[in-house]
Design a protein around this motif. Structure first.
Motif, short mmCIF file in Angstrom:
data_model
loop_
_atom_site.label_atom_id
_atom_site.label_comp_id
_atom_site.label_asym_id
_atom_site.label_seq_id
_atom_site.Cartn_x
_atom_site.Cartn_y
_atom_site.Cartn_z
N GLY A 14 -13.21 23.56 6.10
CA GLY A 14 -12.05 23.93 6.90
C GLY A 14 -10.84 24.04 5.99
N PRO A 15 -9.68 24.38 6.53
CA PRO A 15 -8.46 24.46 5.71
C PRO A 15 -8.13 23.10 5.09
CG PRO A 15 -8.14 25.52 7.85
CD PRO A 15 -9.44 24.80 7.94
N ILE A 16 -7.85 23.09 3.80
CA ILE A 16 -7.46 21.86 3.12
C ILE A 16 -5.97 21.64 3.32
CG2 ILE A 16 -7.24 20.71 0.88
CD1 ILE A 16 -9.82 22.08 0.03
N ARG A 17 -5.61 20.55 3.98
CA ARG A 17 -4.21 20.24 4.29
C ARG A 17 -3.52 19.47 3.17
NH1 ARG A 17 -4.56 17.50 10.10
NH2 ARG A 17 -2.72 16.52 9.20
N GLU A 18 -4.29 18.73 2.39
CA GLU A 18 -3.67 17.89 1.36
C GLU A 18 -4.68 17.55 0.29
OE1 GLU A 18 -1.04 14.16 2.14
OE2 GLU A 18 -3.05 13.40 1.70
N LYS A 19 -4.21 17.53 -0.96
CA LYS A 19 -4.98 16.99 -2.08
C LYS A 19 -4.09 15.96 -2.78
CE LYS A 19 -6.92 21.55 -3.03
NZ LYS A 19 -6.81 22.68 -3.99
N ALA A 20 -4.64 14.79 -3.00
CA ALA A 20 -3.85 13.73 -3.63
C ALA A 20 -4.74 12.95 -4.59
CB ALA A 20 -3.27 12.79 -2.58
N LYS A 21 -4.18 12.60 -5.73
CA LYS A 21 -4.91 11.83 -6.74
C LYS A 21 -4.62 10.35 -6.57
CE LYS A 21 -5.23 11.15 -11.75
NZ LYS A 21 -4.64 11.50 -13.06
N PHE A 22 -5.66 9.53 -6.69
CA PHE A 22 -5.53 8.08 -6.58
C PHE A 22 -6.13 7.44 -7.83
CE2 PHE A 22 -5.91 9.78 -2.30
CZ PHE A 22 -4.83 9.20 -1.65
N ASP A 23 -5.28 6.82 -8.65
CA ASP A 23 -5.78 6.03 -9.77
C ASP A 23 -6.36 4.73 -9.21
OD1 ASP A 23 -4.81 8.02 -11.37
OD2 ASP A 23 -3.05 6.90 -12.05
N LEU A 24 -7.48 4.29 -9.76
CA LEU A 24 -8.14 3.09 -9.26
C LEU A 24 -7.71 1.89 -10.09
CD1 LEU A 24 -9.79 5.30 -7.84
CD2 LEU A 24 -11.81 3.85 -8.12
N ARG A 25 -7.24 0.86 -9.39
CA ARG A 25 -6.71 -0.34 -10.04
C ARG A 25 -7.15 -1.58 -9.27
NH1 ARG A 25 -1.63 0.84 -9.65
NH2 ARG A 25 -1.13 1.31 -11.81
N SER A 26 -7.46 -2.63 -10.01
CA SER A 26 -7.62 -3.97 -9.42
C SER A 26 -6.49 -4.83 -9.97
CB SER A 26 -8.97 -4.57 -9.79
OG SER A 26 -10.04 -3.82 -9.25
N PHE A 27 -5.83 -5.58 -9.07
CA PHE A 27 -4.63 -6.31 -9.48
C PHE A 27 -4.45 -7.52 -8.58
CE2 PHE A 27 -0.17 -7.27 -8.72
CZ PHE A 27 0.36 -7.37 -10.00
N VAL A 28 -4.14 -8.67 -9.20
CA VAL A 28 -3.81 -9.88 -8.43
C VAL A 28 -2.67 -10.60 -9.13
CG1 VAL A 28 -4.62 -12.09 -7.51
CG2 VAL A 28 -6.20 -10.15 -7.64
N CYS A 29 -1.71 -11.05 -8.34
CA CYS A 29 -0.60 -11.88 -8.80
C CYS A 29 -0.81 -13.29 -8.26
CB CYS A 29 0.71 -11.29 -8.29
SG CYS A 29 2.15 -12.38 -8.43
N GLU A 30 -0.79 -14.27 -9.14
CA GLU A 30 -0.92 -15.68 -8.74
C GLU A 30 0.25 -16.49 -9.27
OE1 GLU A 30 -4.48 -17.74 -9.63
OE2 GLU A 30 -5.81 -16.28 -8.74
N PRO A 31 0.86 -17.31 -8.42
CA PRO A 31 0.67 -17.42 -6.98
C PRO A 31 1.35 -16.26 -6.25
CG PRO A 31 2.42 -18.88 -7.65
CD PRO A 31 1.88 -18.25 -8.91
N MET A 32 1.19 -16.22 -4.94
CA MET A 32 1.79 -15.17 -4.13
C MET A 32 3.12 -15.64 -3.51
SD MET A 32 -1.72 -13.81 -2.28
CE MET A 32 -0.83 -12.96 -0.98
#
Length: 414
Positions: free
Chosen positions: A257-275
């Motif tokens: 069907g018609p493509i309404r949007e294309k977006a790139k997503f970089d993949l990241r894992s991230f945790v800040c301790e403590p929150m």
């Protein structure tokens, strides 16, 4: 300005926190840098866990989700020409997830907060946080061409990975754990009916692909792409050619069907301790980020604010800071479980190297195991169905911060 809880960010976490605080009788003010129209239209994730869906229903913001959302009881995994199914409704006590776009969740929460008379300042950029060391947090922000301030007893930074909240924690009081993956996803929003009633995820030799949905008329597809690629590098013809190559299987073809949007997503894992730091509390992407594999992002943010809302209730009712002081440890047990799950799924489903046939064989063996062994499939189903929320708003929940997948070890002798 003065309030009990100041909130930076009007995404799902900030809006849901404000809603839960209101139900507890606690005042809040939300500071949001973007316009109302931008916030309402921002397209993000779309998978809602069973308990999060129950929370929306139980707190009065789930009616439209139940009318328009798409219930999900299983997922399909395709690899090496095979179709396998993980049915969490069958494997994990009849749980159902819901496909319902994050922007729709935001619209529902905004509408409810407006009806309840919430104080939300749009086009208000938070520029600094003062007073933390004196336990008198103050948000300094720009609004209407003027610099203004909001004093509060507690401050929730729900302002995303690039927000100012996390940066306000002094050096030496925080540890960062992070992994950047060497590939990205291209998200494709398509004006076409979904080709399946459930999520289809594909560990193809050409790279990962996924077919999902946002509504009965809109599909959402993803393909793994090189980190160096940009959306403009992918013409519509190239997108469809690659999607068909990775997803199609005998007897099944992806709808176009018609493509309404294309977006790139970089993949990241991230945790800040403590929150948390004194009376500053991080929630959602400001504290932790996961790859989109597994649909954990928004659900983890909602789980954070459930814990924070209950802790704030105890603080304002009794003056005790015990629950507030436990906020980070309670959340991080669940957060790290989610990190482990999404990292393992990313490892199992993505092509990390196209030059190492051993890794591909190992990946196929793992896929075969988790989709044919009932114990392994049940473990996977538990994770996809989502962690049980620990919140006063779901009194019938099991009260677990994360799924207890394994029983305690038993001694071999004696």
């Amino acid at each position: 300005m003065r309030t009990q809880v100041g909130i930076i960010g009007a995404g799902p976490a900030g809006l849901m926190l404000s809603h839960l605080l209101h139900l507890h009788g606690i005042d809040s003010v939300i500071i949001e840098a973007r316009s109302r129209e931008y916030v309402r239209g921002r397209v993000r994730a779309g998978v809602i866990d069973s308990d999060v869906a129950g929370l929306f229903r139980g707190t009065g913001v789930g009616d439209r989700m139940d009318r328009e959302g798409l219930p999900q009881e299983q997922m399909e995994i395709r690899f090496d020409g095979k179709r396998r199914f993980i049915n969490w409704f069958e494997l994990v006590d009849g749980r159902r997830n819901v496909i319902y776009g994050q922007q729709e969740v935001v619209k529902d929460l905004l509408d409810r907060r407006s009806r309840d008379g919430a104080a939300i300042l749009f086009d208000a950029e938070a520029v600094r946080i003062d007073g933390l060391e004196e336990d008198r947090p103050t948000i300094i922000f720009r609004h209407g061409g003027e610099e203004r301030s909001l004093r509060c007893d507690l401050l929730a930074a729900c302002d995303g990975f690039h927000g100012i909240g996390r940066g306000r924690i002094p050096d030496g009081h925080v540890s960062i754990f992070e992994r950047q993956y060497p590939f990205a996803w291209l998200g494709i929003l398509v004006q076409a009916p979904p080709s399946s009633d459930w999520l289809v995820t594909c560990a193809h030799e050409r790279g990962y692909a996924m077919h999902s949905m946002r509504s009965p008329e809109v599909s959402r597809n993803y393909i793994q792409i090189p980190l160096s690629d940009a959306p403009d590098d992918w013409s519509d013809d190239r997108v469809w050619s690659e999607l068909h190559a990775r997803i199609d299987i005998d007897g099944w073809t992806l709808n176009e069907g018609p493509i309404r949007e294309k977006a790139k997503f970089d993949l990241r894992s991230f945790v800040c301790e403590p929150m948390q730091y004194r009376r500053l509390f991080l929630a959602g992407d400001s504290a932790h980020v996961v790859p989109p594999t597994g649909g954990r992002g928004m659900n983890q943010a909602i789980a954070d604010v459930c814990v924070l809302a209950d802790a704030a209730r105890d603080f304002f009712r009794t003056g005790s800071e015990e629950s507030l002081n436990r906020y980070s440890s309670v959340c991080l047990a669940r957060v790290w479980h989610s990190q482990q799950f999404t990292a393992s799924q990313t490892q199992m489903l993505q092509r990390h190297s196209f030059d190492d046939p051993y890794l591909r064989k190992q990946q196929l063996a793992q896929l075969e195991y988790v989709t044919t062994n009932r114990a392994a499939a049940t473990s996977l189903a538990q994770c996809y169905a989502g962690a049980r929320l620990k919140t006063s708003f779901l009194p019938d929940s099991e009260g677990q911060e994360y799924p207890r997948i394994c029983e305690p070890p038993r001694p071999i002798f004696g």
